[in-house]
Design an enzyme around this catalytic site. Structure first.
Site, PDB file in Angstrom:
ATOM      1  N   ASP A 103      52.368 -41.377  38.499  1.00 59.25           N
ATOM      2  CA  ASP A 103      50.976 -41.007  38.662  1.00 59.25           C
ATOM      3  C   ASP A 103      50.544 -41.432  40.065  1.00 59.25           C
ATOM      4  O   ASP A 103      50.945 -42.482  40.557  1.00 59.25           O
ATOM      5  CB  ASP A 103      50.131 -41.762  37.613  1.00 59.25           C
ATOM      6  CG  ASP A 103      49.109 -40.870  36.938  1.00 59.25           C
ATOM      7  OD1 ASP A 103      48.230 -40.363  37.656  1.00 59.25           O
ATOM      8  OD2 ASP A 103      49.187 -40.699  35.708  1.00 59.25           O
ATOM      9  N   ASP A 205      46.180 -37.433  40.011  1.00 60.49           N
ATOM     10  CA  ASP A 205      44.958 -37.628  39.221  1.00 60.49           C
ATOM     11  C   ASP A 205      43.779 -36.869  39.844  1.00 60.49           C
ATOM     12  O   ASP A 205      43.543 -36.963  41.052  1.00 60.49           O
ATOM     13  CB  ASP A 205      44.659 -39.133  39.172  1.00 60.49           C
ATOM     14  CG  ASP A 205      43.607 -39.500  38.147  1.00 60.49           C
ATOM     15  OD1 ASP A 205      43.876 -39.355  36.947  1.00 60.49           O
ATOM     16  OD2 ASP A 205      42.516 -39.942  38.561  1.00 60.49           O
ATOM     17  N   GLU A 271      46.309 -32.704  38.159  1.00 54.56           N
ATOM     18  CA  GLU A 271      45.338 -32.697  37.054  1.00 54.56           C
ATOM     19  C   GLU A 271      44.126 -31.899  37.506  1.00 54.56           C
ATOM     20  O   GLU A 271      43.431 -32.288  38.443  1.00 54.56           O
ATOM     21  CB  GLU A 271      44.909 -34.125  36.683  1.00 54.56           C
ATOM     22  CG  GLU A 271      44.069 -34.128  35.412  1.00 54.56           C
ATOM     23  CD  GLU A 271      43.150 -35.328  35.254  1.00 54.56           C
ATOM     24  OE1 GLU A 271      42.633 -35.505  34.150  1.00 54.56           O
ATOM     25  OE2 GLU A 271      42.932 -36.060  36.225  1.00 54.56           O
ATOM     26  N   HIS A 332      46.755 -38.759  27.477  1.00 53.12           N
ATOM     27  CA  HIS A 332      46.094 -40.042  27.207  1.00 53.12           C
ATOM     28  C   HIS A 332      44.567 -39.970  27.279  1.00 53.12           C
ATOM     29  O   HIS A 332      43.906 -41.001  27.170  1.00 53.12           O
ATOM     30  CB  HIS A 332      46.609 -41.070  28.220  1.00 53.12           C
ATOM     31  CG  HIS A 332      46.244 -40.693  29.627  1.00 53.12           C
ATOM     32  ND1 HIS A 332      46.765 -39.577  30.264  1.00 53.12           N
ATOM     33  CD2 HIS A 332      45.381 -41.243  30.495  1.00 53.12           C
ATOM     34  CE1 HIS A 332      46.232 -39.481  31.468  1.00 53.12           C
ATOM     35  NE2 HIS A 332      45.395 -40.474  31.637  1.00 53.12           N
ATOM     36  N   ASP A 333      44.022 -38.761  27.486  1.00 51.30           N
ATOM     37  CA  ASP A 333      42.564 -38.607  27.548  1.00 51.30           C
ATOM     38  C   ASP A 333      42.006 -37.810  26.364  1.00 51.30           C
ATOM     39  O   ASP A 333      40.788 -37.645  26.259  1.00 51.30           O
ATOM     40  CB  ASP A 333      42.166 -37.872  28.837  1.00 51.30           C
ATOM     41  CG  ASP A 333      42.502 -38.660  30.087  1.00 51.30           C
ATOM     42  OD1 ASP A 333      42.450 -39.909  30.043  1.00 51.30           O
ATOM     43  OD2 ASP A 333      42.815 -38.031  31.126  1.00 51.30           O
TER      44      ASP A 333
END
Ligand code: NOJ
Ligand code: CA
Length: 538
Positions: A103, A205, A271, A332-333
């Site tokens: 990430d 991100d 993302e 994970h969101d």
């Protein structure tokens, strides 16, 4: 044709698996997962049949947003291990033919990053311009109307220097100023730092947010805002017009890509949240930006075959010829897919969908054993989004410890984990599912194995088939004379679908893992929530 012979890249033919390091495997009994824990589980991942591991952040961090608040881009938080552990992880993964994607969080740092400490020291500090500082309005008010994704305004006033700084997440995540050339150069060096250590790619991100409107104009109201959203959800009540997907961001993405291209076969994943027309631009005008701008669209569709098909067809139609599709069903969101789609049977069908569409699938840890949302008591909420916007918005539910076995802490740790282990770990765990031939885990393994050995599924074309009945999604995958048909019944009722083109076909996989037969395609019977992969007779 053997899969290593076709001229496709690893990030096209392979499957990505997201590890949330805090929750995967704890190797030193502090209740928090770590890099050595991931190393312990590499054989598991290899056997599962994935190609690349994406690790959520493990950088030094005060963990206000669990690592998405980075205090140093070029190190490992002691909680997760050390740079040596990371090097061992890369080497051990590469030995097994697995890739490592990390990430990268370019939109903001932690307020504990040295750069921000300097930047906030004085208005004339050389790093002042590395972040986004603005004077209060004449009446002392905020510089504009933007909100934070986690609730409240996007600006925090700094008394010492008399200005506001921008943060579209928690106040401890000040946003970087990508218009500053020195900041850009420093960030490109952080990429090189990891590329030289052998990482195969980055998941970037909120990459569409790194560049803002030069004048920081107010965002207009969002006509589709949820009227029941909490009062502090300013972000949700505005359209993201001036704070993301600005035209000028693409120049920066081309520069990022150029850094990746200084090395061989490295992949950029972004993302991105915008609509299809904004999103597709991140591939670049001729493939010179990101190889995989994350496509989250299926995640937001209702559980309905027609909606899923419309989403896939729209994506296929929007892609220029050089652009490779990709699909995501969980991360994970988001709530766990088994919970969101209504149960285990639906989750099995979703797995077949994700692993048979044209494009790179990304799996989220635990989905392969059907993990459901964790039950997090209000006083155990860790996530800032849950703390600020309410229990129903907490992302902790999808971050519970991986369930390896039926021991008290699910084989994740021998100490109390940072989030509660779900009660169903007694029955829903890797060990039990390895022993059960009909388990979700064995379905994932078979799907992954089939995909890896079938060019039509890995790289073949996609064509939707009109099958004549409601709530079934049927499509054909084809390459060089090899053909597979996928028939998915989203309904809770049995269905009979008509597949034109061949009279008969052989079922090679059912989501129920109990059917391998040759059958007529004119009236193919599907049980409730059943999905089939078939080889049509020529
Ligand atoms: C997106 C990440 O996926 C999420 O977990 C994080 O909180 C925000 N970006 C801020 O970095
Ligand atoms: Ca640990």
């Amino acid at each position: 044709m053997h899969h290593s012979e076709h001229p496709y890249h690893w990030w096209q033919s392979g499957v990505v698996y997201q590890v949330y390091p805090r929750s995967f495997k704890d190797s030193n009994r502090d209740g928090i997962g770590d890099l050595n824990g991931v190393i312990e589980k590499l054989d598991y991942l290899k056997e599962l049949g994935i190609q690349a591991i994406w690790l959520s952040p493990f950088y030094p961090s005060p963990m206000v947003d669990f690592g998405y608040d980075v205090a140093d881009y070029c190190d490992v938080d002691p909680m997760f291990g050390s740079l040596d552990d990371f090097d061992r992880l890369v080497a051990s993964a590469h030995q097994r033919g697995l890739k490592i994607i990390i990430d990268w969080v370019p939109n903001h740092t932690s307020d504990q990053h040295e750069w921000f400490k300097e930047s906030r020291a004085s208005q004339d500090n050389p790093k002042r311009d590395w972040y986004i500082w603005r004077d209060p309005k004449a009446d002392g008010g905020l510089p504009n109307n933007w909100g934070s994704v986690f609730g409240g305004p996007a600006w925090t006033f700094d008394r010492q220097t008399g200005q506001y700084y921008l943060h579209q997440f928690v106040p401890e995540q000040p946003e970087l100023n990508w218009r500053n050339p020195d900041l850009r150069a420093a960030m490109y060096d952080t990429l090189r730092f990891w590329l030289k250590r052998g990482v195969d790619g980055f998941r970037m991100d909120v990459i569409g947010m790194i560049l803002k409107d030069e004048q920081l104009r107010d965002n207009p109201p969002n006509p589709q805002a949820n009227p029941n959203a909490p009062a502090n959800d300013i972000f949700g009540r505005l359209l993201s017009l001036h704070n993301m997907d600005q035209d000028e961001v693409h120049q920066i993405i081309r520069e990022i890509r150029a850094v990746l291209d200084e090395f061989d076969e490295r992949c950029g994943i972004g993302e991105l949240w915008g609509d299809l027309d904004r999103w597709v631009r991140y591939y670049g005008e001729n493939g010179n930006e990101l190889q995989l701008p994350f496509n989250f669209r299926l995640m937001w569709e209702p559980w309905q075959a027609e909606a899923m098909r419309r989403s896939v067809d729209a994506l296929e139609a929007a892609l220029p010829p050089f652009a490779w599709p990709n699909y995501v069903l969980g991360n994970h969101d988001q709530p766990r897919l088994a919970t969101r789609f209504g149960g285990q049977a639906q989750a099995r069908l979703a797995a077949m969908l994700l692993l048979t569409l044209r494009g790179t699938p990304t799996l989220y840890y635990g989905d392969e054993i059907g993990l459901e949302n964790g039950l997090i008591p209000a006083d155990k909420i860790q996530d800032p989004q849950g703390k600020n916007l309410g229990v129903e918005r907490t992302r902790d539910v999808c971050r519970t410890p991986m369930q390896w076995d039926d021991t008290p802490f699910a084989g994740f740790s021998t100490s109390e984990p940072w989030l509660p282990v779900s009660a169903d770990h007694k029955t829903r765990n890797v060990k039990a599912q390895q022993a059960d031939p009909a388990s979700m885990l064995n379905l994932y393994r078979q799907l992954l194995k089939l995909r890896a050995g079938t060019p039509a599924l890995q790289i073949g074309s996609y064509t939707a088939i009109d099958c004549g009945v409601e709530n079934c999604f049927v499509y054909r995958r084809q390459v060089q004379g090899e053909e597979r048909i996928i028939a998915l019944n989203f309904s809770a009722e049995p269905r009979k679908v008509n597949i034109p083109g061949s009279l008969r076909g052989t079922i090679i996989l059912s989501t129920h893992l109990d059917r391998n037969e040759t059958t007529a395609l004119g009236a193919l019977e599907l049980r409730p929530y059943e999905g089939l992969i078939l080889v049509p007779e020529k």
